[in-house]
Design a protein around this motif. Structure first.
Motif, PDB file in Angstrom:
ATOM      1  N   UNK A 251       0.832  -1.209   0.000  1.00 33.27           N
ATOM      2  CA  UNK A 251       0.000   0.000   0.000  1.00 33.27           C
ATOM      3  C   UNK A 251       0.865   1.257   0.000  1.00 33.27           C
ATOM      4  N   UNK A 252       1.922   1.273   0.818  1.00 33.74           N
ATOM      5  CA  UNK A 252       2.811   2.431   0.859  1.00 33.74           C
ATOM      6  C   UNK A 252       3.527   2.630  -0.469  1.00 33.74           C
ATOM      7  N   UNK A 253       3.881   1.522  -1.098  1.00 31.27           N
ATOM      8  CA  UNK A 253       4.555   1.633  -2.410  1.00 31.27           C
ATOM      9  C   UNK A 253       3.619   2.254  -3.435  1.00 31.27           C
ATOM     10  N   UNK A 254       2.348   1.844  -3.420  1.00 28.70           N
ATOM     11  CA  UNK A 254       1.368   2.408  -4.356  1.00 28.70           C
ATOM     12  C   UNK A 254       1.164   3.903  -4.109  1.00 28.70           C
ATOM     13  N   UNK A 255       1.064   4.281  -2.849  1.00 22.19           N
ATOM     14  CA  UNK A 255       0.883   5.702  -2.509  1.00 22.19           C
ATOM     15  C   UNK A 255       2.119   6.508  -2.900  1.00 22.19           C
ATOM     16  N   UNK A 256       3.295   5.966  -2.598  1.00 21.83           N
ATOM     17  CA  UNK A 256       4.535   6.656  -2.960  1.00 21.83           C
ATOM     18  C   UNK A 256       4.675   6.826  -4.455  1.00 21.83           C
ATOM     19  N   UNK A 272      -5.071   4.355  -8.285  1.00 21.71           N
ATOM     20  CA  UNK A 272      -4.535   3.314  -7.400  1.00 21.71           C
ATOM     21  C   UNK A 272      -5.503   2.145  -7.283  1.00 21.71           C
ATOM     22  N   UNK A 273      -6.781   2.443  -7.159  1.00 22.17           N
ATOM     23  CA  UNK A 273      -7.781   1.381  -6.973  1.00 22.17           C
ATOM     24  C   UNK A 273      -7.979   0.521  -8.214  1.00 22.17           C
ATOM     25  N   UNK A 274      -7.439   0.945  -9.335  1.00 22.04           N
ATOM     26  CA  UNK A 274      -7.571   0.162 -10.572  1.00 22.04           C
ATOM     27  C   UNK A 274      -6.430  -0.839 -10.734  1.00 22.04           C
ATOM     28  N   UNK A 275      -5.440  -0.765  -9.841  1.00 28.16           N
ATOM     29  CA  UNK A 275      -4.291  -1.659  -9.946  1.00 28.16           C
ATOM     30  C   UNK A 275      -4.512  -2.923  -9.119  1.00 28.16           C
ATOM     31  N   UNK A 276      -4.184  -4.117  -9.665  1.00 29.33           N
ATOM     32  CA  UNK A 276      -4.361  -5.375  -8.925  1.00 29.33           C
ATOM     33  C   UNK A 276      -3.604  -5.400  -7.598  1.00 29.33           C
ATOM     34  N   UNK A 278      -3.294  -3.130  -5.468  1.00 25.22           N
ATOM     35  CA  UNK A 278      -4.080  -2.487  -4.418  1.00 25.22           C
ATOM     36  C   UNK A 278      -4.946  -3.503  -3.683  1.00 25.22           C
ATOM     37  N   UNK A 279      -5.570  -4.388  -4.448  1.00 26.33           N
ATOM     38  CA  UNK A 279      -6.455  -5.384  -3.834  1.00 26.33           C
ATOM     39  C   UNK A 279      -5.658  -6.457  -3.092  1.00 26.33           C
ATOM     40  N   UNK A 280      -4.478  -6.764  -3.604  1.00 27.48           N
ATOM     41  CA  UNK A 280      -3.602  -7.683  -2.867  1.00 27.48           C
ATOM     42  C   UNK A 280      -3.223  -7.087  -1.515  1.00 27.48           C
ATOM     43  N   UNK A 281      -2.864  -5.814  -1.526  1.00 27.68           N
ATOM     44  CA  UNK A 281      -2.485  -5.145  -0.279  1.00 27.68           C
ATOM     45  C   UNK A 281      -3.659  -5.093   0.690  1.00 27.68           C
ATOM     46  N   UNK A 282      -4.841  -4.802   0.168  1.00 34.38           N
ATOM     47  CA  UNK A 282      -6.021  -4.705   1.008  1.00 34.38           C
ATOM     48  C   UNK A 282      -6.356  -6.046   1.663  1.00 34.38           C
ATOM     49  N   UNK A 283      -6.328  -7.112   0.857  1.00 34.11           N
ATOM     50  CA  UNK A 283      -6.631  -8.445   1.381  1.00 34.11           C
ATOM     51  C   UNK A 283      -5.580  -8.872   2.409  1.00 34.11           C
ATOM     52  N   UNK A 284      -4.310  -8.595   2.136  1.00 29.16           N
ATOM     53  CA  UNK A 284      -3.238  -8.976   3.061  1.00 29.16           C
ATOM     54  C   UNK A 284      -3.385  -8.268   4.405  1.00 29.16           C
TER      55      UNK A 284
END
Length: 317
Positions: A251-256, A272-276, A278-284
């Motif tokens: 998540x931090x990498x995506x934001x950065x 960001x929400x369109x990238x796969x 993002x969902x991996x980070x959210x689930x983890x």
């Protein structure tokens, strides 16, 4: 009393007279003081009536009858509670185990100081459909338990020092892994003895293919309980921390990456929400949080358990 022979049985009425007579002959030849404990696991073929009949002629025979079929582990656990001998021998009732092995199994416990001796049927008379999965399970059990010197964990012919069976609990279908249970309880001097495997003389096997699936699940259960039973947070917390950290880093990498593009006026191709990722980070992150909560709940359960401070004490002065 020297020896208690614990025999769980289910619909083995034909083999009982020959088996008990054979055991009594071996005991008499070696001048052992003994008892034979027959646990009828809900038989429907007249096994209990046969036990009563045999007891009239042999007072060394004792019987326990379940109201219904509970399984081999339950029968062994009840038999262990009832056993009074200094050495406990377990064997199957189908005559595939030879009572002639008893003196050597007894000697190795008494003279060589073993806690447990497990039989190894090096030459088997079972079909390949039974022996091949058994080899796989034995290999997996050796790797997970660290008991590298046993080839056949599930052999019914075993001998135990009395304090071993009085300090372990066998439940579910854990009879396959009694050496592992004993090791987790602190009884580490475990040996093996090659024993004779005889072809089945009466009846049919009582175990189907489901035992292999159950065996794998039981192995995983006993490994977890033995290693993390008193500290479940160490297991769930470690997995939760790894998952949570992995998700947070992603998540931090995506934001950065997003901030870098904005600072350098780089056109953003996707949100960001369109990238796969993002969902991996959210689930983890979610899984990591749930694992933490599971660990906390497990710790509360473990601390509330009546046996939370029950430990195996070998000696005191």
């Amino acid at each position: 009393m020297d020896i208690s022979v614990v025999i769980p049985l289910y619909n083995e009425v034909e083999s009982l007279p020959e088996l008990t007579s054979w055991i009594s002959r071996v005991m008499a030849e070696n001048s052992f003081l003994y008892e034979i404990i027959l646990i009828d696991d809900g038989s429907t073929d007249g096994s209990w009536q046969m036990i009563n009949k045999l007891r009239l002629d042999n007072t060394f025979i004792k019987g326990i009858k379940f109201r219904r079929n509970y399984g081999k582990s339950a029968a062994l656990n009840v038999g262990f509670d009832a056993a009074q001998g200094n050495v406990i021998i377990t064997m199957d009732a189908d005559l595939q185990d030879s009572p002639d092995e008893i003196p050597e199994l007894y000697r190795r416990i008494v003279e060589e100081g073993y806690d447990l001796i497990s039989g190894w049927k090096a030459k088997r008379y079972d079909p390949l459909s039974k022996t091949l999965p058994t080899k796989v399970f034995n290999w997996a059990t050796r790797k997970m338990s660290g008991i590298d010197n046993l080839h056949d964990f599930n052999c019914g012919l075993k001998s135990y020092r009395k304090n071993v069976v009085k300090n372990i609990e066998v439940y579910g279908e854990m009879h396959r892994y009694i050496p592992v249970i004993a090791k987790w309880a602190g009884f580490t001097k475990i040996g093996e003895q090659v024993v004779e495997h005889r072809a089945r003389k009466y009846g049919v096997t009582k175990f189907g293919m489901s035992r292999f699936i159950n065996g794998l699940l039981d192995l995983m259960s006993i490994f977890f309980v033995g290693k993390f039973g008193k500290r479940p947070m160490h297991f769930f917390g470690s997995l939760g921390a790894l998952s949570f950290c992995a998700g947070t880093i992603c998540a931090l990498w995506l934001v950065g990456d997003k901030l870098y593009d904005l600072a350098n006026h780089i056109p953003v191709s996707r949100e960001i929400t369109a990238k796969p990722l993002f969902y991996f980070a959210l689930v983890a992150i979610i899984i990591g949080s749930q694992m933490f909560l599971t660990g906390f709940v497990a710790e509360l359960v473990a601390r509330a358990a009546p046996e939370r401070n029950k430990y195996q004490i070998e000696d005191s002065i």
